[in-house]
Design a protein around this motif. Structure first.
Motif, short mmCIF file in Angstrom:
data_model
loop_
_atom_site.label_atom_id
_atom_site.label_comp_id
_atom_site.label_asym_id
_atom_site.label_seq_id
_atom_site.Cartn_x
_atom_site.Cartn_y
_atom_site.Cartn_z
N PRO A 91 0.79 -1.23 0.00
CA PRO A 91 0.00 0.00 0.00
C PRO A 91 0.83 1.29 0.00
O PRO A 91 0.51 2.23 -0.73
N GLU B 207 -1.19 -6.31 0.24
CA GLU B 207 -1.02 -5.72 -1.09
C GLU B 207 -2.30 -5.06 -1.56
O GLU B 207 -3.39 -5.37 -1.07
N VAL B 208 -2.13 -4.15 -2.52
CA VAL B 208 -3.28 -3.51 -3.15
C VAL B 208 -3.13 -3.59 -4.66
O VAL B 208 -2.01 -3.66 -5.18
N SER C 22 -8.09 -4.43 -2.27
CA SER C 22 -7.10 -4.46 -1.20
C SER C 22 -7.06 -5.84 -0.57
O SER C 22 -8.10 -6.45 -0.33
N THR D 124 -10.21 -0.57 -7.51
CA THR D 124 -9.22 -0.92 -6.49
C THR D 124 -9.63 -2.23 -5.84
O THR D 124 -10.81 -2.59 -5.79
#
Length: 139
Positions: free
Chosen positions: A93, A120-121, A116, A114
């Protein structure tokens, strides 16, 4: 002792939390090169000076690169693009936020999606040239 060909020394691996994988698509070769040039100016990359190339494959082209976003970028001037670019960012992130900061300074950025995870993103962005920018090398 020199390593044999099958024992080549391992390349140094950056901390995975600072590594952002970038995938560019739905754009021209020149615009992909422009985006990677902006990112390479601020973050170490596995791409070196390797410019995207058009392939003979008639299918859609995508270009990938890994960037070590271990710090916030310095001043990033606005940069013109010929058309929109889709950029997928994947990584930790904080590192993704640093790389995104550079993209938002150089281009007009809209978030497309997006996702998440725990560590991690994934972010999909749509990049356009700013109203007041310059081609690479003229900013």
């Amino acid at each position: 002792m020199n390593p044999t060909p099958d024992q080549a020394p391992a390349a140094p691996q950056p901390q995975s939390a600072d590594l952002v994988q970038v995938v560019l698509g739905e754009c021209s070769v020149a615009d992909a090169d422009t985006v990677f040039t902006v990112l390479r100016a601020h973050f170490p990359s596995d791409r070196g000076a390797d410019a995207p190339r058009q392939t003979e494959d008639p299918g859609p082209a995508v270009w990938t690169g890994g960037f070590l976003a271990d710090r916030s970028p310095d001043h990033v001037p606005g940069t013109l693009l010929a058309g929109p670019v889709t950029a997928d960012l994947h990584g930790g992130p904080v590192a993704v936020a640093r790389l995104r900061e550079a993209l938002e300074a150089a281009f007009v950025v809209a978030t497309v999606g997006t996702a998440s995870g725990d560590q991690e993103v994934d972010v999909q962005l749509r990049l356009n040239g700013p109203e007041h920018g310059a081609p690479i090398g003229q900013g």
